[in-house]
Structures are given as structure tokens and as C-alpha cells.
Scaffold this active site. Structure first.
Site, mmCIF file in Angstrom:
data_model
loop_
_atom_site.group_PDB
_atom_site.id
_atom_site.type_symbol
_atom_site.label_atom_id
_atom_site.label_comp_id
_atom_site.label_asym_id
_atom_site.label_seq_id
_atom_site.Cartn_x
_atom_site.Cartn_y
_atom_site.Cartn_z
ATOM 1 N N HIS A 54 -7.283 -5.752 -0.994
ATOM 2 C CA HIS A 54 -6.070 -5.006 -0.651
ATOM 3 C C HIS A 54 -5.105 -5.863 0.162
ATOM 4 O O HIS A 54 -3.924 -5.541 0.276
ATOM 5 C CB HIS A 54 -6.461 -3.746 0.123
ATOM 6 N N ASP A 58 -9.182 -5.389 -5.210
ATOM 7 C CA ASP A 58 -8.678 -4.243 -4.450
ATOM 8 C C ASP A 58 -9.334 -2.991 -5.005
ATOM 9 O O ASP A 58 -8.940 -2.486 -6.045
ATOM 10 C CB ASP A 58 -7.156 -4.160 -4.565
ATOM 11 N N SER A 82 0.832 -1.201 0.000
ATOM 12 C CA SER A 82 0.000 0.000 0.000
ATOM 13 C C SER A 82 0.873 1.261 0.000
ATOM 14 O O SER A 82 1.609 1.488 -0.955
ATOM 15 C CB SER A 82 -0.947 -0.047 1.204
#
Length: 726
Positions: free
Chosen positions: A679, A647, A564
């Protein structure tokens, strides 16, 4: 099952210390928090374990003696969804059976005795799927309960299996969210339902419970309200008063656009739904503290049912603002802050008695417990009474001590008692002493360090490999956390376990740069508009500190990886001279093109980080764009790109775009995709492949693949590789 569980202790003690492999870590038992019975002498928890031989999961429920720590198996019935103590005595249990013989997609409520579980009986049939049951025995002897499920717009319970279907698969939206986390939104929402089990006494003197009436949707009468709010809303979003008269729940502000705001209120409603829920801290409540407009969470009733403790942030649109503890008085309709100026952001609260509370909060790379008296002033500074590891749950025992469930780098599950006066009193169980898969793990494999960052002193973690020898050199594995408002903490991390990396033959370094949580709100807040400023500089300084300080760390053959925000940093590093410090890079679900942020689900996040929409703050978006031409021309370090189809936080096109760019630049690269993950990668089989590919990639370029005969290789994954190069 119980006998096998205890035999495993002997096996763990007798086995030699071995490297922690992905299979061992993923396949080790996963245990839930321990919930004590009313007298505090017995605890209840569940365990699940994945088998890579059968490619299936086993689940069982256990009891633990809270004096000796000895466990016994209660049941291994795979249909049981949840079990709680009913509360009428020390042995009666209430559980949700995930099947319903009469209603497809429905569930059933059953009553059992912990000493005679096989003779359980059905107390209620429910027409839809439900979770998160909470109950209390009222003065009448009846059981009041609440649970959560989906709701149709008219307030009736939504049943996935019986829901209406349409000839077309079209989805039509007039407002956002369109999709959130991993799901496209529908007209169904989430709600808290209440119900009653009526008590009666049989001829032999035994108390029986049967359903009395249907369920009442307590959330639906408030237009636009939803509780729990997905994707992470759960049991902590609502509570039932001990006297059974009241229910409290959290909902996002129904009058504000969901995707642009974090504001949320705490609601209060009678258990029977005889009045509409009202927001005790909403904009129309006279009790609402001035200037406090952010997210509310974790409402919990006091033991006397007269008060509600909850947290609230001051700022709307800022999901990482500081949580402040508040107490709402039902009788007085007043709200009082406790320890208002404390520079921590607690995440859970427990009433020790009617006047004193305990909160769990991130603190210096751990999650610790702190005591707060009910009369604490604004300047009261709580003191932690637990230290290492990270607390995940705490319950008050009958003697006012706390039963704590926690984890640490070196154990997936630890159970102990503690109190504000005595600290940790007695450790009852620890997974690394029970599970053969985790044998040999200890706190000595991990240590923290401090270094001078861009503007302040920062903390980080070091993880050592199996049989570490300080006279040798080990390649650096430099891990960057996501968030950016997050932290590497002393906790069990299934997705990024540092010891799994280390035992391939690395020394793992995990810095907590600007933006990290648990070190004071100033450090967290400083990340705004500062992703590539202070935070990036902190990472380069962490690398330099490690290079200058630890002779046993080989930075010449180091690798770097992150998810991320960490993946963003990896790609930013790729376009900078700092990228040449690493032999390989790994980015998991990171943003690539600055303007693509408009595709995200939670717009409040990016609009707070960059101080405006993508058209209002275009420069800020472009200043944190790793796809800029000058940066792309510098790409040269081999990079593994991971991105999954579901995601919706950072859509998969970011990963494909990055991979396309690396390929066209001629940079050695690979793309790993999971069509069924979001995610995070959480499926056990997918997680194994994730570790195989990540470790195989860094091992190939760091030299570990040649020096460690047991090192994981890319070829260990059985899935085929698509390679269309001529």
C-alpha cells in the site's frame, strides 16, 4: 565516519539554499530515536543512508553527548541488527548480531562496552531470527531479556531458513485472514520470548554474561494469541518490568475472528513463563471497565514494576476510536482511567516516575507531549509542553527531564530535552543543520491556515517553493491525505513530502477535512457514511478558500493528488465538475469499484465505515462508488494511476480497472505499477521512480515543465514504457 559526520555540518552551513529534490530527500541520512544510557549523559542511535551511485545502503551506530550534542561513531558493522543499553552501568551494551555461525537463519547476542566496542564478546546463540530486545539487570546480577520472533504452532521458535518446504506451492485456508497488508498468512505466528543471561565475575574482576537455558515462548500458551500482531506491531506491543519479574504484551482478542474485529487485550505473565499469561482487561477480568471493548495498545510498566499503563479504545471494529489512558495495578487487580474525557487520542506513554506520566498525542496537526498525573480525574485536561513538529519517541533522563526525538516538515530528525514545567529546554541536534541534502530547509517554508468547512472550522498546511515571491503566481498542488482517519501533520514524510512537490514550482495545499485525526474525536467520527458528503464538501471549500484568499496561487493550472482514501477522492473528483478545476490528477492505491471492498484484508475497517457488510449495506457501498456510469462519463482530466501488486488493503485490480476505464474513455492516462511494493512505496529506488513519475505527470500538464528548466520530467525515469497503441 564520525569525523565525516561533523564535517557535514560545515558543508551544510556553507552551501547555498537549493531546491529539495527526490534524490536528496530519499538519499539523506535516516536516523532512529535516541536512547539514553542509565545516567542520561549519552544517547545511542543508528543511521542508514542510501546511495544512488552504488544502489546500496550503509548503516552505522553512533553515540551522542546529551550535554553538547556532539556525536561519535560507535560501529559500522552491517551485521548488527539492534543495540540497547544493558542497564548494568552507563557503558555496557547488548546487541543482536543478525548472523549465526552455527545456525543458518539464527542470530547471536553480544555484549560490548561503548568505549571499547571492538572487544565485544558473544553471550548467546539463538536458533532463529529475533528483533526488539529489551533487558534489565535483576537483583541477582543476572540479565532478564525479552525479544520477538516467529513461532511454530507448538511454540518453538520459527527459523525461515530451516523451515519445512513442500513439493506443492498450494495454500489452504479455513478462516480469514487469507492475506494481510502484503503477506499471505501461514501457520507461523509472532510471539514474545524470554531468556536469561547469567552473570559471573572473572579473576580480573570483570563481569561476564553467558546464556542460561533456552528461550521461553510467553504468548503461545494462550490459544490463538499473537504478539506483536502484524503488520505494524512492534516493540511497543510488549514490555519487561524493571525488576525483571514480569512481562506484559498486547494480543488481539483470540476468541474473535481476526479480520472482523479490532478488540485486543493487555496480558501479564511471569518472565520465566511459570504461569500462563492472563488478560488483565479481557472479558473474564473483573477489573475490565464496563463498555470498553476496543483495541488495547502500548503497555508500559511503571518504574516500581507495580503498575502497567496502557491505552484502550471503547469500540470494537473501530480502529480510529479514541485511545483512553488506563493504569492497571498488579497488586490490587484494578484498572483506573486517567483524563478519561480528554478529547485527544494519545499514542505513546512514558512513566516520568511512579506517579506521573507523559503521553504523546496528535494535536492540531502535530504530535505533542502532555503531562498527566497518576491521580488525574476524568475531567483533567492535559496541557502540551512541546509545540511544533511531531514527537516520535521520549525517554526519561535521570533528572526527570525528557529526551525527545521528533521530526517536522523541515527536518527529518531533531533531538532535544524538555519537561512539563520548562517546555523545550535544549536542542541537541537537527538534521537540517547537519545534512547537506537538507540544508536551507526551515520552518518559514511552511504555515498553517484555517477555513470554514462543511460544518466546522478546519485546518490545513501550505508549503512554499524555493525562492518564493508573493508577487508571482505558482500553480496549486492540492494534496489529499489517506485514512480517511489520518491527517497531514508537521512531520517528515518520505512518501509525500510537500517540499519536494513545492520546489518543482508549486504552492502545496494540504487540507485536513472531516475524518482527520488530532482535532477532536467528533471530527474523526463524522467521516462514517460521509466520505462523499461532508469530507468531499470540505475539500471543495478548501480549494475555494485558497482560490479566494491567495493571489500568488494559480488555481487555473492546479493539480491534485492523493493516496488511499485520498486516491478515492481523486477519482471521485474526476467524475464531478470539481475535476475540471485541475489540469492533472494522481491517484495512488485507491478503491475504484464499491463492491470490490469485499476483497480487502481488514474487513472491520470497511464494515465500520459503511455500517455493515457489503451485502447488508449495499447502498452505502454504492454511494461511494467512483465507477458509477454517470461518473465515468464525466472523466476527462489527465490521470496517473499508481497501484502495486502486494497491496492487499486495496488490491491492484482496483488500479487496473480504473486505468482500463480511463483508457477506454480516451482520457490521457498512465499506469505505474510496482510488483514488490504494498500500500506504500518504501524501497528507495522505487520511491525515486514514484516521485519522477508523479512530478513528471503533474509538471507536464500544469505548465511547470515549461517554466522550470530543472523540473522533473516523465522521461527522467530509465524504466521502459509499455505502449501498445497502434
Amino acid at each position: 565516519m564520525g569525523a565525516l559526520q561533523w564535517l557535514s555540518i560545515t558543508a551544510a552551513a556553507a552551501s547555498a539554499v537549493s531546491a529539495l529534490t527526490p534524490e536528496q530527500m530519499i538519499g539523506a541520512p535516516r536516523r532512529t530515536e535516541v536512547i539514553p544510557n542509565p545516567s542520561g549523559d549519552t544517547g545511542l542511535f543508528s543511521t542508514s543512508q542510501w546511495s544512488f551511485d552504488t544502489h546500496s545502503e550503509s548503516t552505522w551506530w553512533s553515540l551522542i553527548d546529551l550535554q553538547s550534542g556532539k556525536t561519535t561513531t560507535l560501529t559500522d558493522d552491517s551485521d548488527i541488527e539492534e543495540i540497547i543499553w544493558l542497564g548494568s552501568d552507563n557503558s555496557t551494551l547488548l546487541y543482536i548480531n543478525s548472523t549465526n555461525a552455527q545456525v543458518p537463519g539464527g542470530v547471536e547476542l553480544w555484549i560490548a562496552d561503548s568505549s571499547d566496542f571492538a572487544n565485544a564478546y558473544k553471550a548467546a546463540s539463538l536458533s532463529a531470527g529475533f528483533l526488539g530486545i529489551k533487558s534489565t539487570v535483576t537483583d541477582s546480577g543476572d540479565v532478564h531479556f525479552i525479544l520477538r520472533g516467529k513461532s511454530y504452532p507448538n511454540g518453538t521458535a520459527y527459523n525461515d531458513q530451516l523451515a519445512e518446504t513442500y513439493p506443492s506451492t498450494a495454500r489452504i485456508y479455513d478462516s480469514i485472514f487469507v492475506r494481510h497488508w502484503d503477506t499471505y498468512l501461514t501457520t507461523a505466528s509472532h510471539a514474545v520470548f524470554s531468556g536469561t543471561l547469567q552473570s559471573s565475575t572473572s579473576d580480573d574482576g570483570n563481569v561476564q554474561y553467558t546464556s542460561s537455558g533456552g528461550l521461553t515462548n510467553l504468548v503461545n500458551p494462550v490459544k490463538g494469541a499473537e504478539s506483536p500482531f502484524p503488520p505494524f506491531g512492534g516493540n511497543d506491543d510488549y514490555d519487561l518490568s524493571p525488576d525483571g519479574k514480569w512481562v506484559t504484551f498486547k494480543s488481539k482478542a483470540p476468541e474473535l475472528p481476526l479480520a472482523n474485529n479490532t478488540a485486543a487485550y493487555v496480558y501479564l505473565v511471569p518472565h520465566d513463563g511459570s504461569a500462563t499469561a492472563f488478560a488483565v482487561n479481557g472479558p473474564d477480568s473483573p477489573a475490565t471497565p464496563e463498555g470498553v471493548e476496543g483495541e488495547s495498545n502500548n503497555p508500559v510498566f511503571s518504574p516500581d514494576s507495580d503498575k502497567i499503563a496502557y491505552f484502550q479504545m471503547a469500540t470494537n471494529t473501530y480502529e480510529s476510536d479514541r485511545n483512553v489512558l488506563y493504569v492497571y495495578s498488579i497488586a490490587d487487580d484494578t484498572i483506573t482511567p486517567l483524563a478519561k474525557d480528554w478529547d485527544r487520542s494519545p499514542s505513546s506513554v512514558t512513566w516520568v516516575d511512579g506517579d506521573n506520566l507523559v503521553v504523546a498525542s496528535q494535536d492540531l496537526g502535530r504530535t505533542r507531549l502532555f503531562a498527566i498525573p497518576g491521580d488525574a480525574g476524568d475531567d483533567f485536561k492535559p496541557t502540551n509542553f512541546t509545540d511544533g513538529g511531531s514527537v516520535s519517541a521520549q525517554y526519561v533522563l535521570s533528572n526527570s527531564t525528557l529526551l525527545v526525538t521528533s521530526s517536522a516538515f523541515w527536518t527529518s530528525w531533531s533531538v532535544y530535552t524538555a519537561s512539563p514545567d520548562e517546555g523545550v529546554i535544549n536542542t541537541l541536534a537537527s538534521a537540517n543543520e547537519i545534512d547537506p541534502e537538507l540544508s536551507g530547509l526551515s520552518s518559514s517554508d511552511f504555515e498553517e491556515f484555517y477555513f470554514d468547512g462543511n460544518w466546522t472550522t478546519l485546518q490545513g498546511w501550505i508549503t512554499y517553493p524555493q525562492d518564493f515571491d508573493s508577487s508571482k503566481k505558482y500553480p496549486l498542488a492540492f494534496l489529499i491525505h489517506g485514512g480517511p482517519e489520518d491527517a497531514w501533520a508537521d512531520e517528515w514524510n518520505l512518501k509525500w513530502h510537500s517540499k519536494v512537490f513545492a520546489d518543482q514550482g508549486y504552492v502545496v495545499v494540504q487540507p485536513n477535512p472531516t475524518g482527520s485525526t488530532g482535532f477532536g474525536q467528533q471530527l474523526t467520527d463524522a467521516i462514517q457514511l460521509n466520505w462523499t458528503g461532508a469530507a468531499y464538501d470540505d475539500l471543495t471549500k478548501a480549494w475555494q478558500y485558497v482560490h479566494d484568499t491567495y493571489d500568488f496561487i494559480d488555481t487555473d493550472n492546479g493539480v491534485a493528488a492523493g493516496p488511499s482514501f485520498g486516491a478515492f477522492m481523486i477519482t471521485w473528483i474526476q467524475g464531478d465538475d470539481f475535476g475540471r478545476k485541475f489540469k492533472a490528477l494522481v491517484s495512488h492505491d485507491g478503491p475504484f469499484i464499491g463492491d470490490a471492498w469485499v476483497e480487502t484484508d481488514e474487513l472491520w475497517f470497511v464494515e465500520h465505515e459503511f455500517n455493515g457488510t457489503f451485502w447488508q449495506a449495499r447502498d452505502a457501498f454504492h454511494n461511494t462508488d467512483p465507477s458509477g456510469p454517470s461518473r465515468v462519463l464525466a472523466y476527462s482530466t489527465p490521470q496517473l494511476v499508481i497501484h502495486s501488486d502486494k497491496d492487499y488493503r486495496i488490491p491492484v485490480a482496483n488500479g487496473i480497472g480504473l486505468f482500463n476505464t480511463l483508457q477506454e474513455r480516451g482520457v490521457p492516462s498512465r499506469f505505474l505499477n510496482f510488483p514488490d511494493e504494498d500500500h506504500w512505496v518504501t524501497g528507495q529506488e522505487n520511491s525515486l521512480v514514484w516521485y519522477q513519475q508523479v512530478l513528471g505527470w503533474i509538471n507536464r500538464y500544469s505548465g511547470v515543465g515549461g517554466s522550470n528548466p530543472d523540473a522533473i520530467a516523465l522521461e527522467d525515469t530509465v524504466n521502459p514504457v509499455v505502449d501498445l497503441n497502434p
